[in-house]
Design a protein around this motif. Structure first.
Motif, short mmCIF file in Angstrom:
data_model
loop_
_atom_site.label_atom_id
_atom_site.label_comp_id
_atom_site.label_asym_id
_atom_site.label_seq_id
_atom_site.Cartn_x
_atom_site.Cartn_y
_atom_site.Cartn_z
N GLY A 243 0.79 -1.23 0.00
CA GLY A 243 0.00 0.00 0.00
C GLY A 243 0.81 1.27 0.00
O GLY A 243 0.28 2.37 0.24
N LEU A 245 2.87 4.57 -0.99
CA LEU A 245 2.88 5.64 -1.97
C LEU A 245 4.31 6.19 -2.10
O LEU A 245 5.20 5.82 -1.34
CB LEU A 245 1.91 6.74 -1.56
CG LEU A 245 0.45 6.32 -1.40
CD1 LEU A 245 -0.38 7.49 -0.86
CD2 LEU A 245 -0.13 5.81 -2.71
N HIS A 246 4.48 7.10 -3.05
CA HIS A 246 5.81 7.64 -3.32
C HIS A 246 5.81 9.15 -3.18
O HIS A 246 4.87 9.83 -3.61
CB HIS A 246 6.26 7.25 -4.73
CG HIS A 246 6.39 5.78 -4.92
ND1 HIS A 246 7.58 5.11 -4.75
CD2 HIS A 246 5.46 4.83 -5.22
CE1 HIS A 246 7.39 3.81 -4.96
NE2 HIS A 246 6.11 3.61 -5.25
N GLY A 272 -2.13 9.93 -11.21
CA GLY A 272 -1.54 9.27 -10.05
C GLY A 272 -1.14 10.19 -8.93
O GLY A 272 -0.73 9.72 -7.86
N VAL A 274 -1.50 12.11 -5.70
CA VAL A 274 -2.41 11.96 -4.57
C VAL A 274 -2.58 13.28 -3.83
O VAL A 274 -3.70 13.68 -3.50
CB VAL A 274 -1.91 10.86 -3.61
CG1 VAL A 274 -2.77 10.80 -2.35
CG2 VAL A 274 -1.87 9.52 -4.31
N ALA A 287 2.41 10.56 -4.69
CA ALA A 287 1.75 9.98 -5.85
C ALA A 287 1.71 8.46 -5.70
O ALA A 287 2.39 7.88 -4.85
CB ALA A 287 2.47 10.37 -7.13
N GLU A 288 0.91 7.85 -6.57
CA GLU A 288 0.76 6.40 -6.52
C GLU A 288 1.98 5.67 -7.04
O GLU A 288 2.26 4.54 -6.63
CB GLU A 288 -0.48 5.99 -7.34
CG GLU A 288 -1.79 6.51 -6.74
CD GLU A 288 -2.97 6.23 -7.65
OE1 GLU A 288 -2.75 5.73 -8.78
OE2 GLU A 288 -4.11 6.51 -7.24
N THR A 289 2.72 6.27 -7.95
CA THR A 289 3.93 5.66 -8.50
C THR A 289 5.11 6.61 -8.36
O THR A 289 4.94 7.83 -8.23
CB THR A 289 3.75 5.31 -9.99
OG1 THR A 289 3.62 6.54 -10.74
CG2 THR A 289 2.53 4.43 -10.21
N GLU A 290 6.29 6.04 -8.41
CA GLU A 290 7.48 6.88 -8.29
C GLU A 290 7.59 7.83 -9.49
O GLU A 290 7.95 9.01 -9.33
CB GLU A 290 8.73 6.01 -8.18
CG GLU A 290 9.99 6.82 -7.92
CD GLU A 290 11.18 5.96 -7.59
OE1 GLU A 290 12.18 6.53 -7.12
OE2 GLU A 290 11.12 4.73 -7.79
N SER A 432 3.69 10.91 5.07
CA SER A 432 2.80 9.84 5.50
C SER A 432 1.72 10.38 6.42
O SER A 432 0.55 9.98 6.34
CB SER A 432 3.60 8.74 6.21
OG SER A 432 2.77 7.69 6.64
N LYS A 437 -1.11 7.11 4.76
CA LYS A 437 -0.63 5.84 4.21
C LYS A 437 0.90 5.82 4.26
O LYS A 437 1.54 6.87 4.38
CB LYS A 437 -1.09 5.67 2.76
CG LYS A 437 -2.58 5.45 2.60
CD LYS A 437 -2.94 5.17 1.14
CE LYS A 437 -4.43 4.88 0.98
NZ LYS A 437 -4.76 4.58 -0.43
N VAL A 439 4.57 6.03 3.03
CA VAL A 439 5.15 6.79 1.92
C VAL A 439 6.65 6.51 1.85
O VAL A 439 7.34 6.54 2.87
CB VAL A 439 4.91 8.30 2.07
CG1 VAL A 439 5.63 9.08 0.96
CG2 VAL A 439 3.41 8.61 2.03
#
Length: 785
Positions: A243, A245-246, A272, A274, A287-290, A432, A437, A439
């Motif tokens: 779970g 995030l980046h 992506g 957030v 974000a959801e991806t790096e 975080s 979440k 991070v």
């Protein structure tokens, strides 16, 4: 690379034959993780009844015997790639009488280990080693007590091998450690006093004499190398949690000013994203991806306020500031004898000034950490050198009890002081907390080069008086530098950006040339470290903290170069000149002799004299001490007089660190120090101007390449009768000085400013009349009268 260990007796026996002089100044990991995660935590508290710490008086805080007879050893120290996981396991294996492969090290988890201080200062084997040795000795005594009851035999008749206790003379009567205690607690108290590196554990326990060691002193293969070599090792940059995030942080290129405006709409079109996180002057994206985080960090429009303070424009400006600004503290390292009388009566006097630049730690991978903020607790995974330091800083930043912050160590790709400041962990915690979440934050290369703390610039001046017999009668050395702005107790970048103020005084960074007083027998000596306050309160990219062997490569570059210059002026061989001032220092003499013998040193004054052709060869010597470890270095270089390029061909290191735990491990440390020391001496320099840093990648901040690494020959002087004295940093200390002295021997000109770049070599040659054209900034020749 060649290594030879010389027992002390052999060295003394053979030294009469030497006609040379010496220089004075030189799948186990996976199993471990599984046991560490499943082992129940020892409860307890520290001697001050503080629930935030494990109790060092509880034997269960140090050792756990598993059902299979293996032993898990808990230590607050961490392995930064230096092999201490292996070395500490060797110490405990010997004291417990178990095989080395029966030991598993649980390192650096703040919820499961005792705080033994940061892994820094070459003190892990020196300080934590005895702590674990005494805890293991106490554990062995308790296990023998249990075995005596089980086997119905007096303890003095019991013998132990590989974790099995037998009755002497009755081999059938035996019981293993696993059968005695496997899966259960000792429930035994030991004496303990002090804290961190000063912690004294189980002093009443009877530890073995060094003559009884079977594992210590042998080259046990490092347990961490195989997974690294085959690509299975998990570094911080590889670490993931479900779970996750980046995140990426945005910081200005110069003084850390406040964001005047943040246009969150500028990243709205990036899939992506957030959240844009802003708290005080802290700005970041999650974000959801790096890749989405990288894109968002590049696209986010932030206007930074104009700071009141300014970056210095040049290194010369910094030198001028150091030279002309009143110091806020002057640390007198030594002050003895009558220097005024010695200078008045001197046959010759000498004076010179030396310059050392800001330098990066230059981690091969940028800072990275993962944080999971949940309610009133946070868990962090990071490569911090002091996981307890990170815990305490984060707890302070959040207003949490320390026990509500758990820091787990995950090794990073090199640090050597960089990870004393765990900036990425704080960044990850703030992000975080903002998104609820876990991070992961990884700095970009430009972020790392710009905002990592640097080793500070230093300005050093030396004076000496010499009598008619060619003996130094007075020695004065002053080093001027900045304090560490990033140290234990001071807020880091994230903390400062959300408004946390520093209440701790800034500690002075060592001026390493002062340790020369521990080596030479000058009648009069005065050594002073002067610390100049920073001209601004806001952090700049020139923030400072410890860099491998803080201050000492610079300090000994100055002091050992100066000593060499005096020897050259007097037309005395550099090794013999050092020996002339070593009366009564037997260890230093032996270390210097060992290096000279291995390097096949031939007596003659420096420089070597004119050479035919464009390339000239030279050799240089330097002697150093760090703590109580003595190191002699002899460098052999080749200088291209047409290009100014310096190639270090060979480096011979004689190393005396007392008891050697693992000879191959020590050799690895020496070779790594020589590589890094050569790189710092020849090419590493932070470039900057008033607009910010210019050294933002490996092209603008080059480090040594494999093709340019010198051959290293190590001579390990074994002194098992002494304690282990530390080996992680000492062998870098004499390297720059030995190279500088070798350059002088090759081309007859003296470099007093590091690094020794081709431009500086050519400038020195021009100043000496060997090449045309004017110098931009000549270093004055040594003043001798």
């Amino acid at each position: 690379m060649k290594t030879r260990a010389i027992p002390r007796r052999e060295l003394l026996k053979n030294s009469r034959a030497l006609v040379v002089s010496f220089s004075l100044f030189g799948p186990a990991t996976r199993a471990l993780a599984q046991q560490f995660d499943t082992l129940p935590l020892p409860p307890g508290s520290n001697p001050y009844n503080n629930p935030d710490y494990l109790d060092p008086t509880s034997l269960d805080s140090w050792l756990a015997v598993m059902q299979d007879g293996s032993v898990t050893v808990f230590t607050g120290k961490v392995d930064l790639g230096t092999g201490i996981q292996t070395a500490l396991a060797q110490i405990v294996a010997d004291e417990l009488d178990v095989r080395f492969d029966q030991i598993h090290m649980a390192m650096g988890d703040t919820a499961k280990t005792v705080d033994q201080g940061r892994t820094a200062g070459s003190n892990t084997v020196m300080r934590a080693g005895p702590q674990l040795r005494h805890a293991a000795a106490a554990g062995r005594a308790e296990l023998l007590k249990l075995a005596a009851a089980r086997l119905e035999a007096p303890a003095e008749k019991l013998v132990v091998a590989e974790g099995v206790v037998r009755v002497d003379g009755s081999p059938a009567k035996k019981v293993s450690y696993g059968e005695l205690l496997g899966g259960k607690r000792f429930n035994v108290k030991v004496a303990a006093k002090g804290i961190q590196t000063g912690l004294d554990v189980a002093p009443e326990a009877h530890v073995k004499d060094f003559k009884e060691y079977k594992v210590v002193g042998t080259s046990v293969p490092r347990v961490d190398l195989l997974p690294k070599l085959i690509g299975e090792f998990t570094y911080t940059s590889d670490f993931r949690v479900p779970g996750m995030l980046h995140g990426r942080v945005l910081r200005p290129s110069t003084v850390l000013s406040k964001p005047a405006s943040v246009d969150k709409n500028s990243v709205r079109g990036i899939p992506g994203v957030v959240k844009v996180v802003q708290e005080g002057s802290f700005v970041g994206v999650v974000a959801e991806t790096e890749w989405a985080a990288i894109q968002a960090a590049r696209a986010l429009k932030v206007t930074w306020s104009t700071p009141v303070a300014k970056m210095p424009a040049t290194a010369d400006e910094v030198d001028s500031y150091l030279a002309n600004t009143q110091s806020f503290v002057d640390t007198v390292v030594v002050n003895r004898g009558d220097a005024d009388a010695a200078f008045s009566a001197a046959s010759k006097t000498f004076e010179a000034t030396y310059h050392w630049p800001f330098q990066n730690h230059g981690m091969m991978g940028p800072s990275c950490a993962v944080a999971d903020f949940r309610g009133d607790k946070v868990t962090i995974w990071t490569g911090a050198q002091g996981t307890f330091t990170t815990r305490d800083r984060v707890a302070s930043m959040l207003g949490f009890p320390k026990r509500n912050v758990e820091v787990n160590f995950v090794e990073g790709p090199g640090c050597y002081g960089r990870m004393v400041c765990d900036d990425a962990a704080e960044d990850a915690v703030l992000m975080s907390r903002a998104v609820g979440k876990p991070v992961r934050v990884q700095w970009m290369r430009a972020d790392e080069h710009a905002w990592e703390p640097k080793g500070p610039q230093q300005l050093m001046t030396a004076r000496a008086a010499v009598n008619a017999q060619g003996h130094i009668t007075a020695w004065e050395f002053t080093g001027r530098t900045f304090p560490w702005t990033e140290a234990q107790g001071t807020p880091q970048l994230g903390e400062r950006q959300i408004g946390q103020k520093s209440t701790a005084p800034l500690p002075g960074s060592p001026v390493g040339g002062g340790a020369i007083e521990q080596i030479y027998d000058f009648d009069s000596q005065k050594v002073v470290g002067s610390y100049v306050d920073w001209p601004q309160d806001e952090p700049t990219p020139l923030r400072t903290n410890p860099l491998r062997s803080p201050g000492e490569p610079a300090g000994f570059f100055a002091s050992e170069s100066f000593l060499d210059e005096i020897a050259a002026s007097l037309q005395v061989d550099p090794v013999q000149f050092r020996l002339r001032h070593l009366s009564g220092n037997q260890r230093a003499t032996e270390t210097l002799l060992a290096a000279a013998k291995q390097a096949r040193w031939k007596d003659r004054p420096a420089p070597a004299g004119p050479s035919a052709g464009p390339k000239a060869a030279g050799r240089g010597v330097a002697l150093a001490i760090r703590g109580r470890t003595l190191i002699a270095a002899i460098a052999e270089v080749e200088v291209d007089k047409t290009t100014g390029n310096v190639a270090v061909k060979r480096m011979t290191i004689a190393h005396d660190c007392g008891l050697i735990i693992n000879p191959d491990g020590l050799k690895f440390q020496i070779e790594g120090n020589v590589i890094q020391g050569t790189s710092r001496a020849l090419m590493e320099e932070v470039k900057f101007d008033a607009t910010g840093l210019k050294s933002l990648d490996w092209k603008s901040y080059p480090v040594i390449r494999f093709k340019d690494i010198p051959e290293v020959e190590s001579v390990l002087i074994s002194r098992p009768e002494l304690p282990a004295l530390g080996a992680g940093e000492p062998s870098i200390v004499p390297v720059p000085a030995a190279i500088a002295n070798a350059i002088f021997d090759a081309i007859g000109v003296r470099l007093r400013e590091a690094p020794f770049t081709p431009k500086r070599v050519l400038t020195a040659l021009r100043a000496n009349g060997a090449l045309p054209a004017a110098m931009k900034r000549p270093s004055p020749e040594i003043s001798g009268t």
